[in-house]
Structures are given as C-alpha cells and as structure tokens.
Design a protein around this motif. Structure first.
Motif, PDB file in Angstrom:
ATOM      1  N   GLU A   5     -44.254  -5.731 -23.012  1.00  0.00           N
ATOM      2  CA  GLU A   5     -45.282  -4.957 -22.310  1.00  0.00           C
ATOM      3  C   GLU A   5     -45.592  -5.562 -20.944  1.00  0.00           C
ATOM      4  OE1 GLU A   5     -49.966  -3.590 -22.597  1.00  0.00           O
ATOM      5  OE2 GLU A   5     -48.960  -4.228 -24.429  1.00  0.00           O
ATOM      6  N   LYS A   6     -45.689  -6.882 -20.883  1.00  0.00           N
ATOM      7  CA  LYS A   6     -46.006  -7.547 -19.616  1.00  0.00           C
ATOM      8  C   LYS A   6     -44.959  -7.225 -18.543  1.00  0.00           C
ATOM      9  CE  LYS A   6     -47.609 -11.722 -19.886  1.00  0.00           C
ATOM     10  NZ  LYS A   6     -47.793 -13.190 -20.011  1.00  0.00           N
ATOM     11  N   VAL A   7     -43.677  -7.295 -18.931  1.00  0.00           N
ATOM     12  CA  VAL A   7     -42.601  -7.030 -17.974  1.00  0.00           C
ATOM     13  C   VAL A   7     -42.531  -5.542 -17.640  1.00  0.00           C
ATOM     14  CG1 VAL A   7     -40.111  -7.206 -17.568  1.00  0.00           C
ATOM     15  CG2 VAL A   7     -41.323  -9.080 -18.679  1.00  0.00           C
ATOM     16  N   ALA A  30     -48.543   5.966 -22.058  1.00  0.00           N
ATOM     17  CA  ALA A  30     -48.887   5.391 -20.753  1.00  0.00           C
ATOM     18  C   ALA A  30     -47.609   5.262 -19.932  1.00  0.00           C
ATOM     19  CB  ALA A  30     -49.550   4.035 -20.926  1.00  0.00           C
ATOM     20  N   GLN A  31     -47.740   5.387 -18.618  1.00  0.00           N
ATOM     21  CA  GLN A  31     -46.574   5.383 -17.741  1.00  0.00           C
ATOM     22  C   GLN A  31     -45.736   4.117 -17.880  1.00  0.00           C
ATOM     23  OE1 GLN A  31     -47.420   6.862 -13.902  1.00  0.00           O
ATOM     24  NE2 GLN A  31     -45.333   6.656 -13.180  1.00  0.00           N
ATOM     25  N   ILE A  36     -39.979   0.356 -21.035  1.00  0.00           N
ATOM     26  CA  ILE A  36     -39.619  -0.493 -22.170  1.00  0.00           C
ATOM     27  C   ILE A  36     -38.112  -0.551 -22.404  1.00  0.00           C
ATOM     28  CG2 ILE A  36     -39.811  -0.719 -24.687  1.00  0.00           C
ATOM     29  CD1 ILE A  36     -42.785   0.016 -24.390  1.00  0.00           C
ATOM     30  N   PRO A  37     -37.378   0.566 -22.393  1.00  0.00           N
ATOM     31  CA  PRO A  37     -35.929   0.454 -22.596  1.00  0.00           C
ATOM     32  C   PRO A  37     -35.242  -0.438 -21.550  1.00  0.00           C
ATOM     33  CG  PRO A  37     -36.619   2.730 -22.870  1.00  0.00           C
ATOM     34  CD  PRO A  37     -37.798   1.972 -22.329  1.00  0.00           C
ATOM     35  N   ASP A  79     -35.464 -13.867 -28.423  1.00  0.00           N
ATOM     36  CA  ASP A  79     -35.533 -13.073 -29.642  1.00  0.00           C
ATOM     37  C   ASP A  79     -36.982 -12.758 -30.009  1.00  0.00           C
ATOM     38  OD1 ASP A  79     -32.775 -13.045 -29.817  1.00  0.00           O
ATOM     39  OD2 ASP A  79     -32.681 -14.589 -31.375  1.00  0.00           O
ATOM     40  N   ALA A  80     -37.872 -13.729 -29.850  1.00  0.00           N
ATOM     41  CA  ALA A  80     -39.292 -13.490 -30.123  1.00  0.00           C
ATOM     42  C   ALA A  80     -39.847 -12.414 -29.196  1.00  0.00           C
ATOM     43  CB  ALA A  80     -40.089 -14.782 -29.995  1.00  0.00           C
ATOM     44  N   ALA A  81     -39.446 -12.445 -27.940  1.00  0.00           N
ATOM     45  CA  ALA A  81     -39.901 -11.420 -26.998  1.00  0.00           C
ATOM     46  C   ALA A  81     -39.379 -10.050 -27.413  1.00  0.00           C
ATOM     47  CB  ALA A  81     -39.446 -11.761 -25.579  1.00  0.00           C
ATOM     48  N   LEU A  82     -38.109  -9.986 -27.815  1.00  0.00           N
ATOM     49  CA  LEU A  82     -37.523  -8.720 -28.238  1.00  0.00           C
ATOM     50  C   LEU A  82     -38.153  -8.195 -29.534  1.00  0.00           C
ATOM     51  CD1 LEU A  82     -33.780  -9.441 -27.443  1.00  0.00           C
ATOM     52  CD2 LEU A  82     -35.197  -7.662 -26.393  1.00  0.00           C
ATOM     53  N   ASP A  83     -38.599  -9.093 -30.382  1.00  0.00           N
ATOM     54  CA  ASP A  83     -39.230  -8.703 -31.648  1.00  0.00           C
ATOM     55  C   ASP A  83     -40.709  -8.377 -31.482  1.00  0.00           C
ATOM     56  OD1 ASP A  83     -36.824  -9.039 -32.979  1.00  0.00           O
ATOM     57  OD2 ASP A  83     -37.316 -11.060 -33.688  1.00  0.00           O
ATOM     58  N   GLY A  84     -41.204  -8.481 -30.241  1.00  0.00           N
ATOM     59  CA  GLY A  84     -42.610  -8.187 -29.990  1.00  0.00           C
ATOM     60  C   GLY A  84     -43.549  -9.318 -30.312  1.00  0.00           C
ATOM     61  N   GLU A  85     -43.003 -10.489 -30.596  1.00  0.00           N
ATOM     62  CA  GLU A  85     -43.824 -11.646 -30.931  1.00  0.00           C
ATOM     63  C   GLU A  85     -44.190 -12.463 -29.709  1.00  0.00           C
ATOM     64  OE1 GLU A  85     -41.627 -13.822 -33.865  1.00  0.00           O
ATOM     65  OE2 GLU A  85     -41.307 -12.046 -35.078  1.00  0.00           O
ATOM     66  N   GLY A  86     -43.430 -12.294 -28.662  1.00  0.00           N
ATOM     67  CA  GLY A  86     -43.634 -13.106 -27.462  1.00  0.00           C
ATOM     68  C   GLY A  86     -44.283 -12.360 -26.352  1.00  0.00           C
TER      69      GLY A  86
END
Length: 86
Positions: A5-7, A30-31, A36-37, A79-86
């Motif tokens: 989300e941040k990026v 939201a725009q 995200i992709p 991987d944590a970022a991709l899994d939504g944990e980061g």
C-alpha cells in the motif's frame, strides 16, 4: 499500512499528486489501489538481490552472517511485503 500500500500510494502520488489518491473510482476502490499490480511486479523483480546488495548487507552485519544469510534475509523481507505482512 503494508509496504504494498505504501508503494502504491507513492506511485499514485507521482502521477496524480498529493492527496488525490484516496479518490474513489467508478468500481468503488481508492485510486491508489490501481497501482497494486505494478507494485507486486516490482517487488517480485526485487526479490533476488544483486551481488552488490548482498555485499552491502554483509558489511553491516556481524561477521557470523554469510552472504547466503543476507540473501535469505532480503528474500524473507520481500516475501513479507508481498504477503501483506510488511
């Protein structure tokens, strides 16, 4: 806020401008969510660090950590970022 989300918000801000990324689109999202992709594609491309990245990480770590450990740590963070944990 997750890293994805941040990026996505940062990319949206580049194109739309600060504050415009929370606008709701026709589909109800939201725009910033449209980015995200792209963010996932970029994070997947970054999953394998370059040798220079591994060397830089190894220089900051205790001598007990090898380049392989630094490499694995980097991949775990992505991987944590991709899994939504980061």
């Amino acid at each position: 806020m997750s890293m994805v989300e941040k990026v996505a918000r940062a990319l949206c801000n580049i194109e739309v401008g600060e504050g415009g990324c929370d606008a709701i689109m026709a589909d109800g999202s939201a725009q910033w969510q449209a980015y995200i992709p792209d963010v996932i594609t970029v994070l997947k491309a970054m999953r394998k660090p370059t040798p220079a990245m591994v060397d830089a990480g190894a220089q900051l770590c205790d001598a007990a950590y090898s380049g392989k450990a630094v490499h694995a740590a980097w991949q775990a963070m992505i991987d944590a970022a991709l899994d939504g944990e980061g």
